[in-house]
Write an enzyme that holds these catalytic residues in place. Structure first.
Site, PDB file in Angstrom:
ATOM      1  N   HIS A  31       0.735  -1.038  -0.181  1.00 18.46           N
ATOM      2  CA  HIS A  31      -0.125  -0.343  -0.118  1.00 18.46           C
ATOM      3  C   HIS A  31       0.903   1.371  -0.386  1.00 18.46           C
ATOM      4  CE1 HIS A  31      -4.211   2.166   1.392  1.00 18.46           C
ATOM      5  NE2 HIS A  31      -2.923   2.845   0.797  1.00 18.46           N
ATOM      6  N   HIS A  33       1.264   4.873  -2.595  1.00 23.55           N
ATOM      7  CA  HIS A  33       0.647   5.719  -3.701  1.00 23.55           C
ATOM      8  C   HIS A  33       1.694   6.619  -4.045  1.00 23.55           C
ATOM      9  CE1 HIS A  33      -3.712   5.713  -2.705  1.00 23.55           C
ATOM     10  NE2 HIS A  33      -2.982   5.587  -1.418  1.00 23.55           N
ATOM     11  N   ARG A  88       3.543  15.427 -14.563  1.00 25.14           N
ATOM     12  CA  ARG A  88       3.287  15.889 -16.626  1.00 25.14           C
ATOM     13  C   ARG A  88       3.588  15.631 -17.751  1.00 25.14           C
ATOM     14  NH1 ARG A  88       0.632  20.503 -15.190  1.00 25.14           N
ATOM     15  NH2 ARG A  88       0.197  20.733 -17.292  1.00 25.14           N
ATOM     16  N   ASP A 158      -5.951   3.238  -9.248  1.00 24.52           N
ATOM     17  CA  ASP A 158      -7.482   3.390  -8.535  1.00 24.52           C
ATOM     18  C   ASP A 158      -8.310   4.987  -8.662  1.00 24.52           C
ATOM     19  OD1 ASP A 158      -5.910   5.342  -7.636  1.00 24.52           O
ATOM     20  OD2 ASP A 158      -6.301   5.271  -5.677  1.00 24.52           O
ATOM     21  N   GLY A 198      -9.300   8.055  -2.021  1.00 24.88           N
ATOM     22  CA  GLY A 198      -9.554   9.336  -1.709  1.00 24.88           C
ATOM     23  C   GLY A 198     -10.524   9.483  -0.015  1.00 24.88           C
ATOM     24  N   HIS A 225      -9.693   1.124  -0.364  1.00 28.56           N
ATOM     25  CA  HIS A 225      -9.838   1.971   0.451  1.00 28.56           C
ATOM     26  C   HIS A 225     -10.701   1.642   1.467  1.00 28.56           C
ATOM     27  CE1 HIS A 225      -6.076   3.502  -0.846  1.00 28.56           C
ATOM     28  NE2 HIS A 225      -5.640   3.917   0.079  1.00 28.56           N
ATOM     29  N   GLU A 228     -10.988   3.640   7.187  1.00 37.43           N
ATOM     30  CA  GLU A 228      -9.481   4.664   7.466  1.00 37.43           C
ATOM     31  C   GLU A 228     -10.959   6.248   8.065  1.00 37.43           C
ATOM     32  OE1 GLU A 228      -7.405   6.917   3.827  1.00 37.43           O
ATOM     33  OE2 GLU A 228      -5.807   7.566   5.684  1.00 37.43           O
ATOM     34  N   ASP A 306       1.923   4.115   2.568  1.00 35.50           N
ATOM     35  CA  ASP A 306       0.874   4.738   2.219  1.00 35.50           C
ATOM     36  C   ASP A 306       1.502   5.935   1.166  1.00 35.50           C
ATOM     37  OD1 ASP A 306      -1.796   5.108   1.730  1.00 35.50           O
ATOM     38  OD2 ASP A 306      -2.270   5.834   3.938  1.00 35.50           O
TER      39      ASP A 306
HETATM   40  N1  ADE Z   1      -4.352   9.059  -2.218  1.00 39.56           N
HETATM   41  C1  ADE Z   1      -3.384   8.588  -1.248  1.00 39.56           C
HETATM   42  N2  ADE Z   1      -3.362   8.253  -0.126  1.00 39.56           N
HETATM   43  C2  ADE Z   1      -4.428   7.918   0.300  1.00 39.56           C
HETATM   44  C3  ADE Z   1      -4.778   7.680   1.354  1.00 39.56           C
HETATM   45  N3  ADE Z   1      -4.467   7.321   3.243  1.00 39.56           N
HETATM   46  N4  ADE Z   1      -6.781   7.475   1.627  1.00 39.56           N
HETATM   47  C4  ADE Z   1      -7.300   7.717   0.769  1.00 39.56           C
HETATM   48  N5  ADE Z   1      -6.768   7.929  -0.453  1.00 39.56           N
HETATM   49  C5  ADE Z   1      -5.351   8.515  -0.509  1.00 39.56           C
HETATM   50 ZN    ZN Z   2      -3.836   4.911   0.732  1.00 42.61          ZN
END
Ligand code: ADE
Ligand code: ZN
Length: 369
Positions: A31, A33, A88, A158, A198, A225, A228, A306
C-alpha cells in the site's frame, strides 16, 4: 507541539539489533501511492522543470516538508493534487518510479505494489497526458529500476472516489469506467489490481459495485480503501459490494465485532498504515492504534507507509513502530512481513521466488542467533 512534529521526533531510526534486523529483512509493501512517493526534493525539481514554482508555498526543502502537516484529510488531498499537477510527462513518471526503485533498494524492499490514479492525470487535470504516455513513463521507470536495483513493482489503478460523486447529480460512473478501461489495458503493463481511493465521506463503496465486479471477472484484485476516514459501514461495503481481496486501511473495522469475525473467517487482509493514520487524524497517537489488536484477533494484517515522504515515514520506520510501540520481537516482525509476500498480486512464479528468498533469509538468520 504540533502533532506531526511529534511524529518527526518519535520516528527517529530505531537503534541496535532490531533496527539492523528490520533493515536486513527482505520486505514487500502493498500500500504505497506512487504520487505520494514524491519527496520535497523531487517536487521542487518537477516545479522547476515545468516553470510552476507558483504552485508551491515555498522553495526550500524544510518549508516544503512543513507544508506536509495536515489539518484534516481534505487539506492532505489539496497537497496531493498539487503533486499530481506537477507530474506532466512520461519523463516525470519515469523519474519518480526510478526514485521509488532507489528507495526500495535502500530499504531492501524486494516488491512493491504502487497505487496510481490515472483518471486524475489523463482526464481530470487537463495536462495533455494520455494513458499511453502514462504507460510509457511507468514502464520506463520500472524497467530502469529493475535493471539497476533488482526490485519488482506492480501497479494498482485506483478510482478517485470523490470525483465519482457530485452534490447535484449524485453518483457519476465516468471516472470508474475510465479507470477500469485503463486498468484492463494495463494488465500487459504490470497492473494487478483495481482500487478506490480518496475521501470516503460522502463517497461510499456500493455505487462502484459494477466496475469492481468486471475488474474481478477480468482477473484484477479488488483492493479498495475503506475504514480510514469512515467507520465499519464503509468496510462492510468494500466486503459485500466490492468483494474486496484486500482492504486499504480497514482499521475502523475495530468498531464492529461482527465485521471483525468476517474479516478473520474470510482472511481478508488489511493494508495498515499507522503513521498515515496519525498524520491524517484517524488516531491521536500510535499507542491507541488498533494494529496489535487486529493482529491478535487473527486478522491478516500487513504494514505499509501509504505516502511515505508526505507523512515523514517509510516502511522500515513503520516496522520500527511495531517494535517500539507495540512490542513486536523479530519473529513477530517476520510473521507480519511474510503476510505481505503471501497476499500480494504478484504473478505466481514471482511470488514463489520472493517467498522462497524471504523464508531462506529467516531460516539463515535464525541459525545465526
Ligand atoms: N490517496 C493517497 N493517500 C490516501 C489515503 N491515505 N487515503 C485515501 N486516498 C489516498
Ligand atoms: Zn492509501
Amino acid at each position: 507541539m504540533e502533532l506531526c512534529e511529534y511524529f518527526m521526533l518519535s520516528l527517529q531510526p530505531l537503534s541496535g539489533e532490531t533496527a539492523a534486523y528490520i533493515a536486513a529483512m527482505p520486505k514487500s509493501e502493498l500500500h504505497v501511492h506512487l504520487e505520494g512517493t514524491t519527496d520535497p526534493a523531487a517536487l521542487l525539481k518537477l516545479a522547476q522543470r515545468h516553470n510552476r514554482l507558483d504552485l508551491l508555498p515555498a522553495t526550500n526543502l524544510a518549508a516544503l516538508q512543513q507544508w506536509f502537516t495536515y489539518t484534516d484529510f481534505p487539506h492532505f488531498l489539496r497537497v496531493y493534487m498539487v503533486i499530481s499537477e506537477l507530474l506532466r510527462t512520461p519523463e516525470d513518471f519515469a523519474y519518480i518510479v526510478h526514485r521509488c526503485g532507489q528507495d526500495m533498494a535502500a530499504q531492501n524492499i524486494r516488491y512493491r505494489e504502487l497505487t496510481v490514479t490515472p483518471f486524475t492525470h489523463t482526464d481530470y487535470q487537463r495536462k495533455g497526458l494520455t494513458i499511453d504516455d502514462l504507460f510509457e513513463g511507468l514502464e520506463a521507470g520500472r524497467a530502469a529500476a529493475r535493471a539497476e536495483f533488482g526490485v519488482e513493482m506492480r501497479w494498482i489503478f485506483d478510482v478517485p472516489r470523490n470525483l465519482g460523486f457530485s452534490s447535484q447529480n449524485g453518483y457519476d460512473p465516468h471516472p470508474a469506467q475510465r479507470t477500469l478501461d485503463y486498468a484492463l489495458r494495463g494488465r500487459d503493463h504490470g497492473v494487478v489490481g483495481f482500487g478506490l481511493g480518496g475521501f470516503e465521506v460522502g463517497a461510499p463503496p456500493e455505487p462502484f459495485a459494477l466496475p469492481f465486479a468486471r475488474a474481478c471477472a477480468e482477473g484484477l484484485l479488488s483492493v479498495p480503501h475503506a475504514g480510514e476516514t469512515m467507520g465499519p459501514d464503509s468496510v462492510w461495503g468494500a466486503v459485500n459490494a466490492l468483494h474486496a481481496d484486500r482492504i486499504g486501511h480497514g482499521v475502523r473495522a475495530i468498531e464492529d465485532p461482527v465485521l471483525l469475525t468476517v474479516l478473520r473467517d474470510r482472511q481478508i487482509p488489511l493494508e495498515i498504515n499507522p503513521t498515515s493514520n496519525i498524520c491524517l487524524h484517524v488516531y491521536a497517537r500510535h499507542a491507541v492504534h488498533p494494529f496489535p489488536h487486529l493482529d491478535r484477533m487473527g486478522i491478516k494484517v500487513t504494514i505499509n507507509s501509504d505516502d511515505p515522504p508526505l507523512f515523514n515515514t517509510n516502511l522500515s520506520a513503520e516496522y520500527g513502530v511495531l517494535a517500539r510501540e507495540f512490542g513486536y520481537d523479530p519473529s513477530g516482525l517476520a510473521r507480519i512481513a511474510r503476510n505481505a509476500f503471501e497476499v500480494s498480486g504478484a504473478p505466481v512464479a514471482l511470488k514463489t521466488s520472493l517467498l522462497a528468498e524471504f523464508d531462506d533469509w529467516v531460516a539463515k538468520t535464525q541459525e545465526n542467533v
